[in-house]
Design an enzyme around this catalytic site. Structure first.
Site, PDB file in Angstrom:
ATOM      1  N   CYS A 106      69.600  -9.954  30.690  1.00  8.10           N
ATOM      2  CA  CYS A 106      68.678  -9.422  31.846  1.00  8.10           C
ATOM      3  C   CYS A 106      69.179  -9.879  33.031  1.00  8.10           C
ATOM      4  CB  CYS A 106      67.129  -9.648  31.554  1.00  8.10           C
ATOM      5  SG  CYS A 106      66.125  -8.939  32.599  1.00  8.10           S
ATOM      6  N   CYS A 121      71.881  -3.759  35.734  1.00 13.00           N
ATOM      7  CA  CYS A 121      70.825  -4.155  34.876  1.00 13.00           C
ATOM      8  C   CYS A 121      71.103  -3.616  33.785  1.00 13.00           C
ATOM      9  CB  CYS A 121      69.891  -3.039  35.491  1.00 13.00           C
ATOM     10  SG  CYS A 121      68.300  -3.060  34.460  1.00 13.00           S
TER      11      CYS A 121
END
Ligand code: DGL
Length: 259
Positions: A75, A186
């Site tokens: 992440c 992302c």
């Protein structure tokens, strides 16, 4: 005590980190994996910094409690918010974070125009600002915050009309003829890559940090004598804070999607 036979722990704010997990599995098929998706608290990218830090520490604790020998922070948001804290807190655990793959984009074509799509938090953090400053004189790096994009992937919507409209609007004011590459900063966004390509065109090169992160984890495991080189295929266990069958089915589906 974790050893080379123990699983690699991987986590994300939701299902996005599976784009990193599939790179790990491709590179190290003999390893076992535990993937934790914190879908109930997603998105992280629009939360307060302190909250993301607390959630991140909780995720690492959960994976270690489940016997993980190493941790992949799959992440970008959690990495930018908390990786320095994690390294201090767990000095003996091989831990690799992910960051936007600006370097390969710059290296591929110096002095080019590069868009970095990421969450508002990733783009705001000092870690990203430093990364951008490092390559600033080698290319024109244009941050593009994408609040709301990860939610499509969380819903398993990779091809719908609403996603198409979202991406069309996102690029509305950008002259894509002048863009050379897009960095997906992302881990959810690689699952929207097909849709992004269909809107910006095939000419623009798209990068993500999944493969580099997997290579770095392999290097760290090898350094620490923790590589599991068994020949049979390893297992992947999914845990999700939403704890529903639908969520686990989505995880399995995303893992099997072609790259
Ligand atoms: N997948 C996460 C990332 O790489 C973020 C999505 C979110 O929780 O906002 O940044």
């Amino acid at each position: 005590m974790a050893d080379s036979n123990s699983p690699i722990g991987v986590f994300d704010s939701g299902v996005g980190g599976i784009s990193v997990l599939r790179e790990l599995v491709r590179l190290m098929p003999g390893e076992d994996y535990i993937y934790f998706g914190d879908s109930i608290h997603a998105p992280y990218g629009t939360k307060k910094l302190e909250e993301v830090r607390e959630l991140t520490i909780h995720n690492v604790e959960l994976l270690l409690a489940n016997g993980a020998k190493s941790i992949v922070v799959a992440c970008n948001t959690a990495t930018s918010a908390a990786v320095a804290i994690l390294r201090k807190r767990y000095p003996d655990v091989p831990l690799v974070g992910i960051e936007p793959a600006i370097k390969p984009a710059v290296m591929n074509k110096p002095d080019s125009n590069i868009i970095v799509m990421a969450t508002p938090m990733t783009l705001k953090q000092e870690k990203f600002q430093k990364l951008m400053a490092k390559y600033d004189d080698m290319g024109n790096i244009i941050p593009l915050p994408c609040p709301g994009l990860m939610e499509f992937i969380e819903r398993g919507d990779l091809e719908g009309e609403d996603l198409r409209t979202y991406i069309i609007n996102l690029f509305h004011d950008i002259d894509t003829d002048n863009i050379d590459s897009i960095v997906l900063g992302c881990t959810h966004y690689p699952f929207a890559k097909k849709m992004i390509k269909s809107i910006v065109g095939e000419r623009i090169k798209i990068y993500d940090g999944g493969e580099g992160t997997a290579r770095e984890m392999k290097r760290r495991l090898s350094q620490n004598g923790l590589l599991n080189d068994k020949k049979e295929k390893g297992n992947v266990i999914f845990i999700n804070s939403k704890d529903t069958e639908d969520e686990i089915n989505l995880c399995n589906k995303l893992l099997k999607l072609p790259f």
